[in-house]
Design an enzyme around this catalytic site. Sequence first.
Site, PDB file in Angstrom:
ATOM      1  N   GLY A  45       0.838  -1.185   0.000  1.00  0.00           N
ATOM      2  CA  GLY A  45       0.000   0.000   0.000  1.00  0.00           C
ATOM      3  C   GLY A  45       0.873   1.236   0.000  1.00  0.00           C
ATOM      4  O   GLY A  45       2.033   1.199   0.431  1.00  0.00           O
ATOM      5  N   GLN A  50       3.147   9.882   1.128  1.00  0.00           N
ATOM      6  CA  GLN A  50       4.415   9.163   1.277  1.00  0.00           C
ATOM      7  C   GLN A  50       5.365   9.413   0.113  1.00  0.00           C
ATOM      8  O   GLN A  50       6.533   9.055   0.185  1.00  0.00           O
ATOM      9  CB  GLN A  50       4.170   7.659   1.408  1.00  0.00           C
ATOM     10  CG  GLN A  50       3.508   7.263   2.713  1.00  0.00           C
ATOM     11  CD  GLN A  50       3.301   5.770   2.762  1.00  0.00           C
ATOM     12  OE1 GLN A  50       2.283   5.258   2.332  1.00  0.00           O
ATOM     13  NE2 GLN A  50       4.302   5.060   3.272  1.00  0.00           N
ATOM     14  N   CYS A  95       6.053  -0.102   7.346  1.00  0.00           N
ATOM     15  CA  CYS A  95       5.699   1.058   6.529  1.00  0.00           C
ATOM     16  C   CYS A  95       6.890   1.439   5.653  1.00  0.00           C
ATOM     17  O   CYS A  95       8.027   1.459   6.130  1.00  0.00           O
ATOM     18  CB  CYS A  95       5.330   2.218   7.456  1.00  0.00           C
ATOM     19  SG  CYS A  95       4.847   3.718   6.602  1.00  0.00           S
ATOM     20  N   LEU A  96       6.620   1.744   4.404  1.00  0.00           N
ATOM     21  CA  LEU A  96       7.695   2.159   3.498  1.00  0.00           C
ATOM     22  C   LEU A  96       8.357   3.450   3.968  1.00  0.00           C
ATOM     23  O   LEU A  96       9.521   3.690   3.668  1.00  0.00           O
ATOM     24  CB  LEU A  96       7.154   2.326   2.072  1.00  0.00           C
ATOM     25  CG  LEU A  96       6.641   1.047   1.401  1.00  0.00           C
ATOM     26  CD1 LEU A  96       6.030   1.375   0.044  1.00  0.00           C
ATOM     27  CD2 LEU A  96       7.749   0.023   1.264  1.00  0.00           C
ATOM     28  N   HIS A 137      -4.344   1.638   7.593  1.00  0.00           N
ATOM     29  CA  HIS A 137      -2.974   2.160   7.668  1.00  0.00           C
ATOM     30  C   HIS A 137      -2.798   3.327   6.688  1.00  0.00           C
ATOM     31  O   HIS A 137      -2.268   4.384   7.056  1.00  0.00           O
ATOM     32  CB  HIS A 137      -1.992   1.018   7.366  1.00  0.00           C
ATOM     33  CG  HIS A 137      -0.553   1.422   7.350  1.00  0.00           C
ATOM     34  ND1 HIS A 137       0.307   1.092   8.363  1.00  0.00           N
ATOM     35  CD2 HIS A 137       0.186   2.113   6.440  1.00  0.00           C
ATOM     36  CE1 HIS A 137       1.512   1.568   8.078  1.00  0.00           C
ATOM     37  NE2 HIS A 137       1.467   2.179   6.914  1.00  0.00           N
ATOM     38  N   GLU A 138      -3.239   3.130   5.446  1.00  0.00           N
ATOM     39  CA  GLU A 138      -3.056   4.163   4.419  1.00  0.00           C
ATOM     40  C   GLU A 138      -3.945   5.380   4.670  1.00  0.00           C
ATOM     41  O   GLU A 138      -3.515   6.516   4.454  1.00  0.00           O
ATOM     42  CB  GLU A 138      -3.285   3.596   3.015  1.00  0.00           C
ATOM     43  CG  GLU A 138      -2.349   2.463   2.620  1.00  0.00           C
ATOM     44  CD  GLU A 138      -0.865   2.751   2.793  1.00  0.00           C
ATOM     45  OE1 GLU A 138      -0.463   3.929   2.724  1.00  0.00           O
ATOM     46  OE2 GLU A 138      -0.107   1.798   3.011  1.00  0.00           O
ATOM     47  N   HIS A 141      -2.318   7.615   7.021  1.00  0.00           N
ATOM     48  CA  HIS A 141      -1.329   8.481   6.362  1.00  0.00           C
ATOM     49  C   HIS A 141      -1.989   9.751   5.822  1.00  0.00           C
ATOM     50  O   HIS A 141      -1.423  10.836   5.938  1.00  0.00           O
ATOM     51  CB  HIS A 141      -0.651   7.757   5.196  1.00  0.00           C
ATOM     52  CG  HIS A 141       0.521   6.930   5.576  1.00  0.00           C
ATOM     53  ND1 HIS A 141       1.653   7.458   6.172  1.00  0.00           N
ATOM     54  CD2 HIS A 141       0.758   5.598   5.429  1.00  0.00           C
ATOM     55  CE1 HIS A 141       2.523   6.486   6.382  1.00  0.00           C
ATOM     56  NE2 HIS A 141       2.007   5.353   5.946  1.00  0.00           N
TER      57      HIS A 141
END
Length: 175
Positions: A45, A50, A95-96, A137-138, A141
Amino acid sequence: MKLTIVEYPDKKLKEKSKAIEKFDKELHKLLDAMYEVMIKSNGIGLAAIQVGHAKQVLILNIPDENDTQPLDNLIEMINPTIVQRSGETVYQEGCLSVPSFYEDIDRHEKIIVHYHDREGSAQTLSADGLLSIAIQHEIDHLNGILFIDKLSYSRRKKFEKEYKRVQKEKKLSKA
């Protein structure tokens, strides 16, 4: 469009994303570029913030039973809103934007989300399991929330200490 992942502790990650009003070629370019970055980074994702764009845009591609992420499984969500939540679950998230760190995070087990697709058509999705967790999660963000913000005070302090150590090691190995 060349995009790179914004990493913690960059303050950009705390920015609240703005709603999309134009479903145009620029949005499509952003979505396509985000997909490239997500796949190249081994993510499931990615939120637009991000990659430095404070827009309510996210993409998801949960691996299938063969651990592949075919383009057919890509979900693009614009202006997503969770309208229903139920159950509780704990999942070890990464997480990226916070590379190499994983923590157990409390999430809702099932959700229903309203959003628009890349063309601006209204959509509704019921999700459970990993898809539900990834969507939550996204969406966090998009609201300037990282998974580490959900940690208890003591776990957050431990994370900060460990993160600083790893960053210092990275700098030393590059020197």
